[in-house]
Write a protein that holds these residues in place. Structure first.
Motif, short mmCIF file in Angstrom:
data_model
loop_
_atom_site.label_atom_id
_atom_site.label_comp_id
_atom_site.label_asym_id
_atom_site.label_seq_id
_atom_site.Cartn_x
_atom_site.Cartn_y
_atom_site.Cartn_z
N PRO A 191 -0.66 -12.55 -16.81
CA PRO A 191 -1.31 -13.13 -16.56
C PRO A 191 -2.15 -13.14 -15.01
O PRO A 191 -2.88 -13.93 -14.29
CB PRO A 191 -0.31 -14.57 -16.05
N TYR A 192 -1.83 -11.85 -14.35
CA TYR A 192 -2.43 -11.38 -13.20
C TYR A 192 -3.46 -10.30 -13.60
O TYR A 192 -3.29 -9.43 -14.33
CB TYR A 192 -1.39 -11.05 -12.20
N ILE A 193 -4.55 -10.16 -12.71
CA ILE A 193 -5.22 -8.80 -12.60
C ILE A 193 -4.93 -7.90 -11.49
O ILE A 193 -4.61 -8.50 -10.45
CB ILE A 193 -6.81 -9.36 -12.31
N CYS A 194 -4.56 -6.76 -11.95
CA CYS A 194 -4.11 -5.84 -10.93
C CYS A 194 -5.34 -4.92 -10.68
O CYS A 194 -6.18 -4.27 -11.18
CB CYS A 194 -3.00 -4.79 -11.70
N THR A 195 -5.59 -5.06 -9.11
CA THR A 195 -6.78 -4.59 -8.53
C THR A 195 -6.21 -3.39 -7.54
O THR A 195 -5.32 -3.61 -6.86
CB THR A 195 -7.41 -5.36 -7.51
N MET A 196 -6.56 -2.12 -7.95
CA MET A 196 -6.31 -1.04 -7.20
C MET A 196 -7.67 -0.85 -6.23
O MET A 196 -8.56 -0.50 -6.85
CB MET A 196 -6.13 0.21 -7.96
N PRO A 255 0.85 -1.06 0.17
CA PRO A 255 -0.07 -0.16 0.02
C PRO A 255 0.85 1.29 0.12
O PRO A 255 2.07 1.42 0.44
CB PRO A 255 -0.72 -0.30 1.28
N PHE A 256 0.40 2.34 -0.55
CA PHE A 256 1.08 3.52 -0.58
C PHE A 256 0.06 4.65 -0.95
O PHE A 256 -0.99 4.62 -1.18
CB PHE A 256 2.07 3.57 -2.01
N SER A 257 0.56 5.95 -0.46
CA SER A 257 -0.08 7.23 -0.47
C SER A 257 0.17 8.06 -1.55
O SER A 257 1.42 8.09 -1.84
CB SER A 257 -0.46 7.75 0.82
N THR A 258 -0.65 8.80 -1.96
CA THR A 258 -0.39 10.01 -2.52
C THR A 258 -1.01 11.26 -2.07
O THR A 258 -1.37 11.06 -0.96
CB THR A 258 -1.38 10.10 -4.16
N ASP A 259 -1.01 12.50 -2.77
CA ASP A 259 -1.57 13.58 -1.95
C ASP A 259 -3.23 13.53 -1.66
O ASP A 259 -3.59 13.76 -0.55
CB ASP A 259 -1.55 14.91 -2.90
N HIS A 260 -3.81 12.85 -2.54
CA HIS A 260 -5.36 12.54 -2.24
C HIS A 260 -5.65 11.12 -1.69
O HIS A 260 -6.93 10.98 -1.01
CB HIS A 260 -6.12 12.74 -3.40
N PHE A 261 -5.09 10.00 -1.95
CA PHE A 261 -5.50 8.90 -1.94
C PHE A 261 -4.37 7.81 -1.17
O PHE A 261 -3.30 8.11 -1.18
CB PHE A 261 -5.76 8.05 -3.56
N THR A 262 -5.00 6.81 -0.59
CA THR A 262 -4.26 5.71 -0.01
C THR A 262 -4.82 4.64 -0.89
O THR A 262 -5.68 4.20 -1.22
CB THR A 262 -4.45 5.27 1.23
N ILE A 263 -3.58 3.92 -1.56
CA ILE A 263 -3.94 2.96 -2.61
C ILE A 263 -3.38 1.57 -2.06
O ILE A 263 -2.41 1.47 -1.67
CB ILE A 263 -3.20 3.30 -4.04
#
Length: 164
Positions: A98-103, A64-72
């Motif tokens: 071969p994988y789905i990236c879920t955010m 997990p990481f953060s930006t100015d507005h979001f935590t992802i």
């Protein structure tokens, strides 16, 4: 990478290609009902684009990481129907990842409080202060424990010598 506007708070699935790979991204939103003023602002769209770049650059070690507005919160899951998928771009066959990236995105607590009209700094400052107090007391306790072990080891276990 210029992307179409995002549909938050509605979930969406996007296919993105980088090089010869095609990635399937599922984008899910958490606490966005309190952020009508964030509707696809240029900075929010740029943050999401940058978040996608970060995920693509760290597929082997996602955290997990953060930006100015979001935590992802990024996740990978097996893409079950990947073998049935075929992609082409200008007569070049693309390979599906071969994988789905879920955010999973949530508003940062400060942004959420500002959107609700509350004093955003009050709650988060109190939380940070409490967390710092706990970590300081844990560090002091660990130091005291380490000293006890060092002192105890020095007094109770004298060095053994074997002279031959």
């Amino acid at each position: 990478m210029s992307l179409k506007p995002f549909t938050y708070p509605l979930p969406e699935t996007r296919f993105l290609h980088a090089g010869r790979l095609v990635y399937k991204f599922k984008i899910r939103y958490g606490n966005f009902s309190s952020a009508p003023d964030l509707d696809n602002t240029e900075s929010a769209v740029k943050e999401l684009e940058e978040a996608i770049r970060v995920i693509l650059g760290n597929l082997d070690d996602l955290h997990p990481f953060s930006t100015d507005h979001f935590t992802i919160f990024p996740y990978l899951s097996k893409w079950e129907s990947v073998s049935k998928m075929r992609f082409k771009h200008e007569n070049v066959r693309l390979v599906p990842y071969p994988y789905i990236c879920t955010m999973y995105l949530e508003l940062n607590s400060f942004q959420q409080n500002v959107s609700c009209g509350k004093d955003g700094n009050k709650g988060s400052c109190e939380l940070v202060k409490r967390r710092n107090d706990v970590s300081e007391s844990a560090a002091v306790e660990e130091t005291v424990k380490r000293r006890r072990v060092e002192v105890g080891a020095a007094t109770s276990c004298p060095q053994l010598r074997m002279d031959r």
